[in-house]
Design an enzyme around this catalytic site. Sequence first.
Site, mmCIF file in Angstrom:
data_model
loop_
_atom_site.group_PDB
_atom_site.id
_atom_site.type_symbol
_atom_site.label_atom_id
_atom_site.label_comp_id
_atom_site.label_asym_id
_atom_site.label_seq_id
_atom_site.Cartn_x
_atom_site.Cartn_y
_atom_site.Cartn_z
ATOM 1 N N HIS A 1 -34.229 -34.130 19.231
ATOM 2 C CA HIS A 1 -32.782 -33.957 19.002
ATOM 3 C C HIS A 1 -32.439 -34.289 17.546
ATOM 4 O O HIS A 1 -31.638 -33.608 16.909
ATOM 5 C CB HIS A 1 -31.975 -34.885 19.919
ATOM 6 N N GLN B 1 -26.627 -26.559 35.879
ATOM 7 C CA GLN B 1 -27.907 -25.949 35.515
ATOM 8 C C GLN B 1 -29.104 -26.567 36.242
ATOM 9 O O GLN B 1 -30.235 -26.198 35.981
ATOM 10 C CB GLN B 1 -28.113 -25.988 33.998
ATOM 11 N N LYS C 1 -38.694 -25.593 21.698
ATOM 12 C CA LYS C 1 -39.403 -26.135 22.864
ATOM 13 C C LYS C 1 -38.911 -25.419 24.134
ATOM 14 O O LYS C 1 -39.670 -25.089 25.010
ATOM 15 C CB LYS C 1 -39.154 -27.641 22.988
ATOM 16 N N GLN D 1 -34.590 -20.534 26.799
ATOM 17 C CA GLN D 1 -33.183 -20.942 26.711
ATOM 18 C C GLN D 1 -32.584 -20.497 25.374
ATOM 19 O O GLN D 1 -31.513 -19.892 25.314
ATOM 20 C CB GLN D 1 -33.102 -22.459 26.855
ATOM 21 N N LEU E 1 -41.883 -33.537 22.606
ATOM 22 C CA LEU E 1 -40.912 -34.553 23.029
ATOM 23 C C LEU E 1 -39.912 -33.927 23.990
ATOM 24 O O LEU E 1 -39.513 -32.780 23.828
ATOM 25 C CB LEU E 1 -40.181 -35.127 21.815
ATOM 26 N N SER E 2 -39.526 -34.712 24.987
ATOM 27 C CA SER E 2 -38.548 -34.254 25.967
ATOM 28 C C SER E 2 -37.928 -35.491 26.614
ATOM 29 O O SER E 2 -38.618 -36.511 26.783
ATOM 30 C CB SER E 2 -39.268 -33.423 27.037
ATOM 31 N N SER E 3 -36.655 -35.391 26.971
ATOM 32 C CA SER E 3 -36.021 -36.531 27.654
ATOM 33 C C SER E 3 -36.774 -36.851 28.937
ATOM 34 O O SER E 3 -36.851 -37.996 29.363
ATOM 35 C CB SER E 3 -34.566 -36.214 27.986
ATOM 36 N N ARG E 4 -37.357 -35.808 29.555
ATOM 37 C CA ARG E 4 -38.103 -36.028 30.805
ATOM 38 C C ARG E 4 -39.355 -36.873 30.592
ATOM 39 O O ARG E 4 -39.858 -37.464 31.539
ATOM 40 C CB ARG E 4 -38.482 -34.690 31.430
HETATM 41 P P1 AMP Z 1 -31.863 -31.299 26.033
HETATM 42 O O1 AMP Z 1 -31.147 -32.586 25.746
HETATM 43 O O2 AMP Z 1 -33.229 -31.478 26.616
HETATM 44 O O3 AMP Z 1 -31.015 -30.321 26.797
HETATM 45 O O4 AMP Z 1 -32.130 -30.634 24.619
HETATM 46 C C1 AMP Z 1 -31.101 -30.404 23.708
HETATM 47 C C2 AMP Z 1 -31.629 -29.562 22.577
HETATM 48 O O5 AMP Z 1 -32.714 -30.235 21.945
HETATM 49 C C3 AMP Z 1 -32.170 -28.202 23.058
HETATM 50 O O6 AMP Z 1 -31.804 -27.209 22.112
HETATM 51 C C4 AMP Z 1 -33.648 -28.433 23.074
HETATM 52 O O7 AMP Z 1 -34.406 -27.246 22.898
HETATM 53 C C5 AMP Z 1 -33.828 -29.356 21.889
HETATM 54 N N1 AMP Z 1 -35.081 -30.097 22.005
HETATM 55 C C6 AMP Z 1 -35.505 -30.816 23.074
HETATM 56 N N2 AMP Z 1 -36.744 -31.314 22.849
HETATM 57 C C7 AMP Z 1 -37.105 -30.893 21.612
HETATM 58 C C8 AMP Z 1 -38.273 -31.053 20.805
HETATM 59 N N3 AMP Z 1 -39.323 -31.762 21.222
HETATM 60 N N4 AMP Z 1 -38.284 -30.506 19.573
HETATM 61 C C9 AMP Z 1 -37.224 -29.779 19.134
HETATM 62 N N5 AMP Z 1 -36.103 -29.580 19.847
HETATM 63 C C10 AMP Z 1 -36.032 -30.118 21.071
#
Ligand code: AMP
Length: 271
Positions: A33, A57, A146, A150, A180-183
């Site tokens: 983010h 969603q 990532k 979407q 990286l991911s919130s999950r």
């Molecule tokens: P989210 O909070 O997971 O819905 O993600 C919000 C935004 O951050 C979305 O546009 C995602 O594609 C982006 N995002 C999430 N993880 C990453 C990552 N590891 N690198 C770059 N962008 C990310």
Amino acid sequence: MKILLNNKSLFESLRPFNDLGFVPTMGGIHKGHLSLINKSKKLCKKTIVSIFVNPKQFNNKKDLRSYPRNIKKDLKILKESKKVDFVYLPKFKDVYKDKKKSKITLLKKDKILCAKFRSGHFEGVLDVMNKLTKIINPQKIFMGEKDFQQLYLVKKQLERIYKTNVIPCKTIRDKNNVALSSRNFLLNKSSLEIAAKIYKKIVRIKKNIKNKKNISNFLKLQKKELKNNYKIKIDYLELRNIHNLKISNTNKNSRLFIAYYLNNIRLIDNL
Ligand code: AMP
């Protein structure tokens, strides 16, 4: 950094600005983010980040319930970045104030990859992005590669309807190259180690694709091998063209897309 808790305060605060970069998120803020925020800071005068876990969603109630939420920590990280001017924390009614039922339907050709496995997911994403864009009216929206499908669908929709540009941003990875991911906050150390091994494996698969005559067969075998070696469920492992997301039979202009489950947590990546 100003916190906007409702639409009234948002409209008042944003009125003077016409060079606004928007970073939509569902919270669980991480360096992925922050990279979007950095890009917005470079390209726009003001940057607004939204944190909204959009129930529409989620095709799975359990996934919605367990989605990482930690507003206090998120706000601390955003404030310390010193790059965010506004954080929008809407309530459900702020986003969905016009109760008009939205008629978003995916085209048949778009019902692929995650759309095939998460029924209603992208309809929910497109709906919320449509609503947030209408409310915020940003000049630019920053989204991560990532979540490539979407990004592809949202860009196609929003740039047709609004005067806004959706800017793609590179995937940020941890030290073991896991996207990286919130999950990832829901994964333990050993699951993250498996994710790192799977990353290495898909890099090798992508490299080997170029020598293969029948790519679809090759990927089918690789998928089976991954499944058996790591005892994971895999939704898809597919090579697709980055411009139209059609199945591709060359590495050129293509990415390898994967979605799989580790400990019941669904992870996606593409390279
Ligand atoms: P989210 O909070 O997971 O819905 O993600 C919000 C935004 O951050 C979305 O546009 C995602 O594609 C982006 N995002 C999430 N993880 C990453 C990552 N590891 N690198 C770059 N962008 C990310």
